[in-house]
Design a protein around this motif. Structure first.
Motif, PDB file in Angstrom:
ATOM      1  N   THR A   1       3.220   5.128  15.564  1.00 14.97           N
ATOM      2  CA  THR A   1       2.669   5.898  14.445  1.00 14.97           C
ATOM      3  C   THR A   1       2.376   7.341  14.870  1.00 14.97           C
ATOM      4  O   THR A   1       2.761   8.290  14.185  1.00 14.97           O
ATOM      5  CB  THR A   1       1.417   5.189  13.889  1.00 14.97           C
TER       6      THR A   1
ATOM      7  N   LEU B   1       3.891 -17.428  -0.719  1.00 15.00           N
ATOM      8  CA  LEU B   1       4.326 -16.347   0.181  1.00 15.00           C
ATOM      9  C   LEU B   1       5.335 -16.837   1.227  1.00 15.00           C
ATOM     10  O   LEU B   1       6.367 -16.204   1.458  1.00 15.00           O
ATOM     11  CB  LEU B   1       3.086 -15.759   0.868  1.00 15.00           C
TER      12      LEU B   1
ATOM     13  N   SER C   1       0.842  -1.197   0.000  1.00 17.11           N
ATOM     14  CA  SER C   1       0.000   0.000   0.000  1.00 17.11           C
ATOM     15  C   SER C   1       0.882   1.254   0.000  1.00 17.11           C
ATOM     16  O   SER C   1       2.051   1.211   0.395  1.00 17.11           O
ATOM     17  CB  SER C   1      -0.901   0.016   1.238  1.00 17.11           C
TER      18      SER C   1
ATOM     19  N   SER D   1      -0.821  -9.649  -2.708  1.00 17.30           N
ATOM     20  CA  SER D   1      -1.833 -10.708  -2.757  1.00 17.30           C
ATOM     21  C   SER D   1      -1.626 -11.692  -3.914  1.00 17.30           C
ATOM     22  O   SER D   1      -2.175 -12.779  -3.904  1.00 17.30           O
ATOM     23  CB  SER D   1      -3.236 -10.098  -2.842  1.00 17.30           C
ATOM     24  N   ARG D   2      -0.839 -11.302  -4.906  1.00 19.21           N
ATOM     25  CA  ARG D   2      -0.611 -12.231  -6.038  1.00 19.21           C
ATOM     26  C   ARG D   2       0.726 -12.956  -5.907  1.00 19.21           C
ATOM     27  O   ARG D   2       1.134 -13.648  -6.845  1.00 19.21           O
ATOM     28  CB  ARG D   2      -0.622 -11.474  -7.370  1.00 19.21           C
TER      29      ARG D   2
ATOM     30  N   LEU E   1       0.393   3.671   1.926  1.00 18.78           N
ATOM     31  CA  LEU E   1       0.484   4.112   3.322  1.00 18.78           C
ATOM     32  C   LEU E   1       1.605   3.383   4.072  1.00 18.78           C
ATOM     33  O   LEU E   1       2.295   3.971   4.897  1.00 18.78           O
ATOM     34  CB  LEU E   1      -0.862   3.812   4.001  1.00 18.78           C
TER      35      LEU E   1
HETATM   36  P1  NAP Z   1      -4.087  -2.213   2.605  1.00 17.57           P
HETATM   37  O1  NAP Z   1      -4.121  -0.887   1.940  1.00 17.57           O
HETATM   38  O2  NAP Z   1      -5.303  -3.059   2.656  1.00 17.57           O
HETATM   39  O3  NAP Z   1      -2.930  -3.053   1.884  1.00 17.57           O
HETATM   40  C1  NAP Z   1      -2.724  -4.400   2.181  1.00 17.57           C
HETATM   41  C2  NAP Z   1      -1.618  -4.942   1.312  1.00 17.57           C
HETATM   42  O4  NAP Z   1      -1.408  -6.309   1.663  1.00 17.57           O
HETATM   43  C3  NAP Z   1      -1.935  -4.904  -0.184  1.00 17.57           C
HETATM   44  O5  NAP Z   1      -0.788  -4.535  -0.904  1.00 17.57           O
HETATM   45  C4  NAP Z   1      -2.328  -6.359  -0.486  1.00 17.57           C
HETATM   46  O6  NAP Z   1      -1.948  -6.796  -1.778  1.00 17.57           O
HETATM   47  C5  NAP Z   1      -1.503  -7.134   0.532  1.00 17.57           C
HETATM   48  N1  NAP Z   1      -2.165  -8.387   0.875  1.00 17.57           N
HETATM   49  C6  NAP Z   1      -3.453  -8.578   1.221  1.00 17.57           C
HETATM   50  N2  NAP Z   1      -3.691  -9.890   1.447  1.00 17.57           N
HETATM   51  C7  NAP Z   1      -2.530 -10.537   1.213  1.00 17.57           C
HETATM   52  C8  NAP Z   1      -2.130 -11.887   1.256  1.00 17.57           C
HETATM   53  N3  NAP Z   1      -2.991 -12.856   1.583  1.00 17.57           N
HETATM   54  N4  NAP Z   1      -0.854 -12.191   0.969  1.00 17.57           N
HETATM   55  C9  NAP Z   1       0.030 -11.238   0.631  1.00 17.57           C
HETATM   56  N5  NAP Z   1      -0.278  -9.921   0.580  1.00 17.57           N
HETATM   57  C10 NAP Z   1      -1.550  -9.583   0.862  1.00 17.57           C
HETATM   58  O7  NAP Z   1      -3.598  -2.100   4.105  1.00 17.57           O
HETATM   59  P2  NAP Z   1      -2.565  -1.052   4.815  1.00 17.57           P
HETATM   60  O8  NAP Z   1      -3.198   0.266   4.961  1.00 17.57           O
HETATM   61  O9  NAP Z   1      -1.234  -1.155   4.172  1.00 17.57           O
HETATM   62  O10 NAP Z   1      -2.498  -1.705   6.263  1.00 17.57           O
HETATM   63  C11 NAP Z   1      -2.015  -3.026   6.474  1.00 17.57           C
HETATM   64  C12 NAP Z   1      -2.284  -3.433   7.916  1.00 17.57           C
HETATM   65  O11 NAP Z   1      -1.586  -2.555   8.777  1.00 17.57           O
HETATM   66  C13 NAP Z   1      -3.758  -3.341   8.354  1.00 17.57           C
HETATM   67  O12 NAP Z   1      -4.010  -4.387   9.292  1.00 17.57           O
HETATM   68  C14 NAP Z   1      -3.846  -2.022   9.045  1.00 17.57           C
HETATM   69  O13 NAP Z   1      -4.871  -1.977  10.025  1.00 17.57           O
HETATM   70  C15 NAP Z   1      -2.495  -1.948   9.686  1.00 17.57           C
HETATM   71  N6  NAP Z   1      -2.023  -0.602   9.968  1.00 17.57           N
HETATM   72  C16 NAP Z   1      -1.596  -0.354  11.222  1.00 17.57           C
HETATM   73  C17 NAP Z   1      -1.093   0.896  11.537  1.00 17.57           C
HETATM   74  C18 NAP Z   1      -0.595   1.126  12.907  1.00 17.57           C
HETATM   75  O14 NAP Z   1      -0.359   2.265  13.270  1.00 17.57           O
HETATM   76  N7  NAP Z   1      -0.390   0.078  13.695  1.00 17.57           N
HETATM   77  C19 NAP Z   1      -1.046   1.912  10.574  1.00 17.57           C
HETATM   78  C20 NAP Z   1      -1.463   1.632   9.276  1.00 17.57           C
HETATM   79  C21 NAP Z   1      -1.938   0.357   8.974  1.00 17.57           C
HETATM   80  P3  NAP Z   1      -2.564  -6.169  -3.149  1.00 17.57           P
HETATM   81  O15 NAP Z   1      -1.857  -4.874  -3.346  1.00 17.57           O
HETATM   82  O16 NAP Z   1      -2.209  -7.193  -4.185  1.00 17.57           O
HETATM   83  O17 NAP Z   1      -4.037  -6.026  -2.922  1.00 17.57           O
END
Ligand code: NAP
Length: 286
Positions: free
Chosen positions: A262, A192, A164, A187-188, A166
């Protein structure tokens, strides 16, 4: 092996104290404008923590709460007003926005010097080019935790799960900037676990509860769990912490790992932004 726990709460408290000391030494207190649109309960909670910690660090809280039915034009006008306001040294547009608003067009109006979330195209471009700028808070918080734990990054195999804007992408760029050999999974990705098992440093940011088990981790690896999930059984991350702790050398807990960092990094970015605006040559690079 039972992994050492990397204590994000302690690291965040230290960083907050450092920020407060730096703010006290500035000629004027930085002013953070958080912009909250609508009434999403989770966003309300995040924004109120950011505001509270901002004032505790001695900075000014210049919050704007905007009704959820605001138009794109009206919100652009609000962002433009904050961009021009010299009292406002940092702008944070809380995401996600209601579906009728175009977040990218709104983020594009935040001047890079005030972009304390590091999410604008110009900030992302600067990071990609290895130039100094404001960096997204979660991945820079991960780097802070790795450094504080004394993890050697140069030459290390680092695997980031997630791409992502972010978290995953800036995380991979920050690790690359520190001379790790970086692989990004998504995800692709085929098999993994086969890829993640190569990692000396594994950052899980996929948003899938407990998806990284011990079979996906190399013995002795450092595992950083960015995931955050509120399940009926309680909070958990993307890593099966208890089982992986038997394999890894160090691991971040959830809660108490990446999460507290964060907001601490947001405070740090807010001070950096204020100093950048004041013309200080501060190091903000990757
Ligand atoms: P996001 O925008 O949903 O991105 C998730 C990423 O993971 C995407 O690139 C997706 O691939 C990949 N993914 C999903 N399922 C997968 C799988 N089965 N195998 C491999 N890769 C996979 O989420 P995000 O905003 O980056 O956040 C990720 C996590 O961190 C969430 O749980 C969120 O709550 C957490 N987070 C925590 C904080 C904190 O302060 N602790 C801050 C931000 C986020 P694709 O690109 O192919 O769809």
């Amino acid at each position: 092996m039972t992994a050492e726990l990397i204590d994000g709460k302690a690291a965040a408290a230290e960083l907050r104290a450092e920020v407060a000391a730096e703010v006290a030494g500035l000629p004027a207190a930085p002013g953070l404008a958080t912009v909250l649109v609508g009434d999403d309960p989770a966003s309300h909670i995040y924004v109120s923590s950011k505001r509270k910690q901002c004032t505790q660090a001695g900075m000014r809280d210049l919050h704007r709460h905007v009704p959820g039915d605001v138009t794109q034009e009206e919100l652009l006008g609000i962002i433009d007003g904050l961009a021009e306001d010299p009292e406002v040294t940092g702008i944070l547009l809380q995401l996600p926005l209601p579906g009728h608003l175009d977040a990218n067009a709104l983020l594009a109006r935040i001047p890079p010097e005030k972009d304390v979330d590091g999410l604008t195209e110009r900030s992302a471009g600067r990071l990609a080019l290895g130039k100094p700028g404001l960096v997204p808070c979660t991945p820079s918080g991960v780097m802070h935790l790795l450094d504080r734990a004394g993890v050697k990054l140069e030459g290390a195999e680092a695997v980031v799960v997630g791409r992502s804007s972010l978290v995953g992408k800036p995380q991979a760029q920050l690790l690359l900037g520190r001379n790790a050999t970086v692989t990004t999974c998504h995800s692709r990705t085929r098999d993994l676990a086969e890829v993640t098992r190569r990692a000396d440093v594994l950052v899980a940011a996929a948003g899938v509860p407990r998806m990284i088990g011990p079979d996906a981790v190399k013995p002795g690896a450092v595992v950083i769990d960015v995931g955050m999930h509120r399940l009926e059984s309680g909070l958990c991350g993307d890593v099966d912490t208890e089982a992986v702790a038997e394999v890894a050398s160090a691991i971040t807990p959830v809660p108490g790992g990446v999460g507290p960092m964060t907001i601490a990094m947001l405070l740090r970015n807010t001070v950096l932004a204020a100093r950048l605006l004041a013309g200080d040559a501060v190091g903000t690079g990757p």
